[in-house]
Design a protein around this motif. Structure first.
Motif, mmCIF file in Angstrom:
data_model
loop_
_atom_site.group_PDB
_atom_site.id
_atom_site.type_symbol
_atom_site.label_atom_id
_atom_site.label_comp_id
_atom_site.label_asym_id
_atom_site.label_seq_id
_atom_site.Cartn_x
_atom_site.Cartn_y
_atom_site.Cartn_z
ATOM 1 N N MET A 1 62.871 32.878 45.396
ATOM 2 C CA MET A 1 62.534 31.480 45.355
ATOM 3 C C MET A 1 61.384 31.287 44.359
ATOM 4 N N ALA A 2 61.563 30.350 43.430
ATOM 5 C CA ALA A 2 60.556 30.090 42.405
ATOM 6 C C ALA A 2 59.460 29.178 42.957
ATOM 7 N N THR A 3 58.260 29.435 42.513
ATOM 8 C CA THR A 3 57.164 28.562 42.905
ATOM 9 C C THR A 3 57.006 27.479 41.844
ATOM 10 N N THR A 4 56.636 26.319 42.290
ATOM 11 C CA THR A 4 56.411 25.235 41.342
ATOM 12 C C THR A 4 54.918 25.008 41.212
ATOM 13 N N GLU A 5 54.481 24.868 39.979
ATOM 14 C CA GLU A 5 53.079 24.614 39.726
ATOM 15 C C GLU A 5 52.903 23.158 39.350
ATOM 16 N N LYS A 6 51.797 22.586 39.751
ATOM 17 C CA LYS A 6 51.491 21.214 39.404
ATOM 18 C C LYS A 6 51.170 21.147 37.916
ATOM 19 N N LYS A 7 51.795 20.216 37.206
ATOM 20 C CA LYS A 7 51.527 20.035 35.790
ATOM 21 C C LYS A 7 50.404 19.021 35.617
ATOM 22 N N VAL A 8 49.439 19.387 34.819
ATOM 23 C CA VAL A 8 48.319 18.513 34.528
ATOM 24 C C VAL A 8 48.546 17.915 33.152
ATOM 25 N N ILE A 9 48.479 16.613 33.073
ATOM 26 C CA ILE A 9 48.647 15.942 31.794
ATOM 27 C C ILE A 9 47.266 15.710 31.203
ATOM 28 N N ILE A 10 47.076 16.195 29.991
ATOM 29 C CA ILE A 10 45.795 16.030 29.325
ATOM 30 C C ILE A 10 45.952 14.960 28.263
ATOM 31 N N GLY A 11 45.232 13.879 28.447
ATOM 32 C CA GLY A 11 45.233 12.779 27.496
ATOM 33 C C GLY A 11 43.971 12.792 26.655
ATOM 34 N N LYS A 12 43.802 11.747 25.877
ATOM 35 C CA LYS A 12 42.656 11.662 24.980
ATOM 36 C C LYS A 12 41.330 11.703 25.744
ATOM 37 N N SER A 13 41.229 10.972 26.847
ATOM 38 C CA SER A 13 39.967 10.966 27.597
ATOM 39 C C SER A 13 39.675 12.337 28.207
ATOM 40 N N GLU A 14 40.716 13.059 28.627
ATOM 41 C CA GLU A 14 40.518 14.404 29.175
ATOM 42 C C GLU A 14 40.089 15.376 28.069
ATOM 43 N N LEU A 15 40.637 15.202 26.870
ATOM 44 C CA LEU A 15 40.208 16.043 25.749
ATOM 45 C C LEU A 15 38.740 15.804 25.430
ATOM 46 N N VAL A 16 38.320 14.549 25.462
ATOM 47 C CA VAL A 16 36.912 14.221 25.222
ATOM 48 C C VAL A 16 36.042 14.896 26.280
ATOM 49 N N GLU A 17 36.454 14.833 27.535
ATOM 50 C CA GLU A 17 35.697 15.476 28.619
ATOM 51 C C GLU A 17 35.576 16.979 28.373
ATOM 52 N N LEU A 18 36.673 17.615 27.983
ATOM 53 C CA LEU A 18 36.655 19.059 27.734
ATOM 54 C C LEU A 18 35.770 19.410 26.546
ATOM 55 N N LEU A 19 35.832 18.606 25.490
ATOM 56 C CA LEU A 19 34.967 18.839 24.329
ATOM 57 C C LEU A 19 33.498 18.629 24.686
ATOM 58 N N ALA A 20 33.233 17.669 25.537
ATOM 59 C CA ALA A 20 31.852 17.371 25.937
ATOM 60 C C ALA A 20 31.245 18.514 26.755
ATOM 61 N N THR A 21 32.059 19.305 27.401
ATOM 62 C CA THR A 21 31.534 20.424 28.183
ATOM 63 C C THR A 21 31.173 21.610 27.289
ATOM 64 N N ASN A 22 31.557 21.551 26.021
ATOM 65 C CA ASN A 22 31.275 22.649 25.092
ATOM 66 C C ASN A 22 30.081 22.336 24.188
ATOM 67 N N GLY A 23 28.993 21.786 24.746
ATOM 68 C CA GLY A 23 27.766 21.585 24.000
ATOM 69 C C GLY A 23 27.640 20.248 23.298
ATOM 70 N N ARG A 24 28.592 19.342 23.461
ATOM 71 C CA ARG A 24 28.500 18.013 22.873
ATOM 72 C C ARG A 24 28.370 16.996 23.993
ATOM 73 N N ALA A 29 31.721 13.965 21.205
ATOM 74 C CA ALA A 29 33.069 14.498 21.406
ATOM 75 C C ALA A 29 34.120 13.455 21.037
ATOM 76 N N GLN A 30 33.907 12.202 21.450
ATOM 77 C CA GLN A 30 34.832 11.116 21.136
ATOM 78 C C GLN A 30 34.923 10.920 19.623
ATOM 79 N N GLU A 31 33.778 10.930 18.947
ATOM 80 C CA GLU A 31 33.756 10.763 17.503
ATOM 81 C C GLU A 31 34.467 11.910 16.793
ATOM 82 N N ALA A 32 34.231 13.134 17.256
ATOM 83 C CA ALA A 32 34.874 14.303 16.647
ATOM 84 C C ALA A 32 36.392 14.234 16.801
ATOM 85 N N LEU A 33 36.854 13.906 17.995
ATOM 86 C CA LEU A 33 38.291 13.803 18.233
ATOM 87 C C LEU A 33 38.899 12.679 17.404
ATOM 88 N N ASN A 34 38.243 11.529 17.369
ATOM 89 C CA ASN A 34 38.736 10.410 16.563
ATOM 90 C C ASN A 34 38.801 10.774 15.087
#
Length: 99
Positions: A1-24, A29-34
Motif C-alpha cells: 500500500m502506497a503512502t500519500t504525502e501532503k503536497k505543499v504549494i509554494i507561491g510567490k509569498s511563500e518564496l519571499v518568506e523562504l528568501l527572508a529566512t536566509n539573511g534578508r 526578498a520581495q524586491e530580489a524575487l521581483n
C-alpha cells in the motif's frame, strides 16, 4: 500500500518568506524575487531564451493559428497564433527531484 504525502504549494509569498529566512528582510526578498522575475519576463518577451545552468531553460515557442472545434456545439472556430513559454529542467534540478 502506497503512502500519500501532503503536497505543499509554494507561491510567490511563500518564496519571499523562504528568501527572508536566509539573511534578508521581507522587503529585500520581495524586491530580489521581483527583479529576477522581471529579468526573465523581459528576456522572454524579446524572444530570448533564459538558461540557468543546472536549474533549467525557459524558451519561447510560436504556435501558429489553427482550426479548433467548440465541444459544446461542434462548430469550427479559428484559434489565434500565440507565443508560449516552455521550460526544460536542468541536470542539477532533475537530480535533486529524483533523489
Amino acid at each position: 500500500m502506497a503512502t500519500t504525502e501532503k503536497k505543499v504549494i509554494i507561491g510567490k509569498s511563500e518564496l519571499v518568506e523562504l528568501l527572508a529566512t536566509n539573511g534578508r528582510n521581507k522587503k529585500e526578498a520581495q524586491e530580489a524575487l521581483n527583479d529576477v522575475l522581471a529579468v526573465i519576463t523581459d528576456a522572454l518577451a524579446k524572444g530570448n531564451d533564459v538558461n540557468i545552468i543546472g536549474f533549467g531553460k525557459f524558451k519561447v515557442t510560436h504556435k501558429p493559428a489553427y482550426d479548433g472545434r467548440n465541444p459544446a456545439n461542434g462548430e469550427t472556430l479559428k484559434i489565434a497564433a500565440s507565443n508560449r513559454v516552455s521550460f526544460s529542467v536542468g541536470a542539477s534540478l532533475k537530480s535533486a527531484v529524483n533523489k
